[in-house]
Design a protein around this motif. Structure first.
Motif, PDB file in Angstrom:
ATOM      1  N   ASP A   1      36.271   5.963   6.192  1.00 57.26           N
ATOM      2  CA  ASP A   1      36.662   4.651   5.656  1.00 57.26           C
ATOM      3  C   ASP A   1      38.181   4.527   5.508  1.00 57.26           C
ATOM      4  N   GLY A   2      38.899   5.158   6.444  1.00 54.88           N
ATOM      5  CA  GLY A   2      40.355   5.043   6.457  1.00 54.88           C
ATOM      6  C   GLY A   2      41.086   6.089   5.628  1.00 54.88           C
ATOM      7  N   PHE A   3      40.345   6.869   4.834  1.00 59.94           N
ATOM      8  CA  PHE A   3      40.983   7.894   4.011  1.00 59.94           C
ATOM      9  C   PHE A   3      40.960   9.248   4.729  1.00 59.94           C
ATOM     10  N   ALA A   4      42.133   9.791   4.993  1.00 56.41           N
ATOM     11  CA  ALA A   4      42.220  11.085   5.672  1.00 56.41           C
ATOM     12  C   ALA A   4      41.838  12.205   4.705  1.00 56.41           C
ATOM     13  N   PHE A   5      41.363  13.330   5.242  1.00 59.98           N
ATOM     14  CA  PHE A   5      41.089  14.501   4.413  1.00 59.98           C
ATOM     15  C   PHE A   5      42.409  15.203   4.108  1.00 59.98           C
ATOM     16  N   PRO A   6      42.463  15.975   3.006  1.00 54.56           N
ATOM     17  CA  PRO A   6      43.745  16.578   2.603  1.00 54.56           C
ATOM     18  C   PRO A   6      44.291  17.581   3.616  1.00 54.56           C
ATOM     19  N   GLU A   7      43.407  18.362   4.260  1.00 58.26           N
ATOM     20  CA  GLU A   7      43.896  19.356   5.232  1.00 58.26           C
ATOM     21  C   GLU A   7      44.311  18.633   6.515  1.00 58.26           C
ATOM     22  N   PRO A   8      45.267  19.203   7.267  1.00 56.91           N
ATOM     23  CA  PRO A   8      45.547  18.654   8.592  1.00 56.91           C
ATOM     24  C   PRO A   8      44.287  18.738   9.434  1.00 56.91           C
TER      25      PRO A   8
END
Lengths: 277, 277
Positions: free
Chosen positions: A254-261
Motif C-alpha cells: 500500500d505504498g509503504f516500503a519495508f524498513p530493510e533495503p
C-alpha cells in the motif's frame, strides 16, 4: 505453439477443447504451473503429488502417471524449441466433457492439456496492495488445491493494479493474511520468518515447501501460523514464492516500503538457498 | 447437438474452444442458465441484466446485446428441434483466449457460447444435506455473480450425495445459511418467508427475484436476512428456486422432515404465484 492434448502433440490452432468440457463450464478441474530445464520438469514429484491430491479430493481419475507426464513434457519442450534452457509448463486436468448440470458423470473422460511457454523474466520487487474487495476462502478445501477456480485471484490482482500496485495480498475471511495473487507470502519479523498456514487458505506451494525445508535445515526459524494483518506493519522484509518466479521480494505494501533495503538480508539468504540445486 | 458459438451455428463436434481460453484456464467468465418456451427466453431482461452486471464487475466487454441474445436463442432452439415447447439454454461468456498468466489482456476477444438442452424433468422434493466440508464465501463479489467458478458447489453436492441426499445446503463463512448447490434457499417460519440476503453469499437469482416481487405484491411477508443455521429446526416448510426447476420443495434436511406435509401450504401457494404468467 505446439500443445500436448490427450496424448498427442498438435498446433494449438488445431487443438479443440469440447464446448461441454466441465473445466470450462464449471471450473471442474486442476492445474499445475511448473518450471522446466533442459527438457525436464523441476520438482516434478512435488507437483505430481499435489495434482494427485487435488484429483483425489475432486474424484477425477488421473489418466496418466508421473512418468507419463515427464515424457509428455520432454516431447512438448522439444517440439517448441525448449529442449535446452529454461521454460514454463502448464498442466491442465479437467473432468472432461459431460451433459449439463452440476452432478459429475459417473465415468468421466478427463481432459489433459500440457502447454509450454518461454519462462517469464524475473519480475521486479513487488509493489503489493492489501486488497479489500475479495477475501480468500479458508473454509473451502479448494483453497488448498490448485483448482481452475481462479476468478477471486484475478479480481484481487485487478484491484491491486487499479490501486497502482503490481501484486495483490489477500486476507482470508477471518481478516488474517492468506496469500498473494498467485504466490505464497512470507514475512520477516525480528529475524523470524512467518508464512500463513494452509488452514488459513494458503495453497501448499511447491516452492514454499522447498523453502521451508531448506531454511529449517539451516536452523532458520520459519513458522506456519495465523498471521494478523498488522504483522505487515511490524515486518522488516517480505517476499512471495511460486514455481515460475521463485522468490520475489516485496518492496512495499500500500505504498509503504519495508524498513530493510529490498531485498533485505534474510530475503537474499533465502533466495540463495532456493536457487541451490 | 447444434451450438451457437461466436455468432454461428455448428454441430458441437465441429465447435472448438481454444485451449488458451481464460474460461477454461482460470474460470474467468460467467454463465446464465435460462428456460425457453416456444423459441423465446423466459425472463430474458433479468438474465441479461445479471449477466451485464457480472461482465461489468469482471471487466469483460459484452460482444452482443439483449436483442442479439434473443435472436441467437431463437435460431439455436429451432436448429435443435425446440422451436415449440420448453427447453433449457446455457449462455457462457468468457474473457476468451489469452497468453499465460493471471493478468487479463487489455483488449480481450470474449468467447460467447449458447447451448440448448431438453428441459430437465421436475425433480422430486429435495432430501437436503447441510454440508460441512465447504462454505460459501460471502466475502467475495463472485458469490453475487454467476461466475464459472462453480467448484465449491460441485464439492457441496458430492458431499450431499455421499451422505444419502440429493441437494446441498451451504452455510457462508460466518456459519449462517447461504444457498443450495445451484439454487436459492427459502424457509417458512411461523407464516413468514425467509431467504438469505445477497450480502450473505446468496446469488441474486432471477426466479428468487420474481418470487420476492410476486409474494410481496400479495401481501406475503418475505424477508431477506442473515439466517442462523438453527432456523432450519424452527422452519415448518422449506424450498429452493432456480430458473430451470422453478420452485422445488425440500422434504428433509439431514434426514429430518419438516413438520408440514411436503409441499406445505405456503410453498404450494408460492409455487402457484411463480407459475402464473
Amino acid at each position: 505453439m505446439i500443445v500436448w492434448h490427450q496424448g498427442a502433440l498438435r498446433p494449438v490452432e488445431a487443438t479443440r477443447i469440447d464446448p461441454t468440457d466441465r473445466g470450462l463450464a464449471l471450473a471442474d478441474g486442476l492445474f499445475e504451473t511448473m518450471k522446466a530445464r533442459d527438457g525436464r520438469i523441476l520438482r516434478l514429484e512435488r507437483h505430481w503429488l499435489r495434482l494427485a491430491e487435488g484429483a483425489k479430493l475432486l474424484g477425477i481419475p488421473l489418466p496418466l502417471d508421473e512418468t507419463g507426464l515427464a515424457a509428455a513434457a520432454r516431447e512438448l519442450l522439444l517440439a517448441n524449441g525448449f529442449a535446452r534452457g529454461e521454460a514454463a509448463l502448464r498442466l491442465t486436468l479437467t473432468r472432461g466433457p459431460a451433459p449439463r448440470g452440476l452432478l459429475p458423470p459417473e465415468r468421466p473422460t478427463p481432459t489433459v492439456l500440457l502447454t509450454a511457454f518461454p519462462l517469464p523474466e524475473a519480475p521486479p520487487p513487488a509493489r503489493a496492495v492489501l486488497v479489500k474487495s475479495v477475501r480468500r476462502n479458508e473454509h473451502s478445501p479448494t483453497s488448498r488445491i490448485k483448482s481452475l477456480a481462479y476468478l477471486d485471484q484475478i479480481l484481487a490482482l485487478r484491484e491491486a493494479i487499479a490501486a497502482g500496485g503490481d501484486e495483490a495480498l489477500l486476507c482470508n475471511t477471518a481478516g488474517r493474511l492468506a496469500c498473494a495473487s498467485a504466490a505464497n507470502l512470507f514475512l520477516v519479523v525480528d529475524g523470524r520468518i512467518w508464512t500463513p498456514a494452509p488452514s488459513e487458505g494458503a495453497l501448499p506451494g511447491v516452492t514454499r515447501a522447498v523453502l521451508l525445508e531448506r531454511a529449517r535445515a539451516r536452523g532458520l526459524l520459519v513458522v506456519e501460523a495465523e498471521l494478523p494483518r498488522h504483522l505487515l506493519a511490524r515486518a522488516q522484509e517480505a517476499f512471495t514464492t511460486n514455481a515460475l518466479s521463485g522468490l520475489r521480494p516485496i518492496a512495499s505494501v500500500d505504498g509503504f516500503a519495508f524498513p530493510e533495503p529490498c531485498p533485505g538480508p534474510i530475503t537474499r539468504r533465502l533466495a540463495e538457498l532456493l536457487e541451490a540445486e
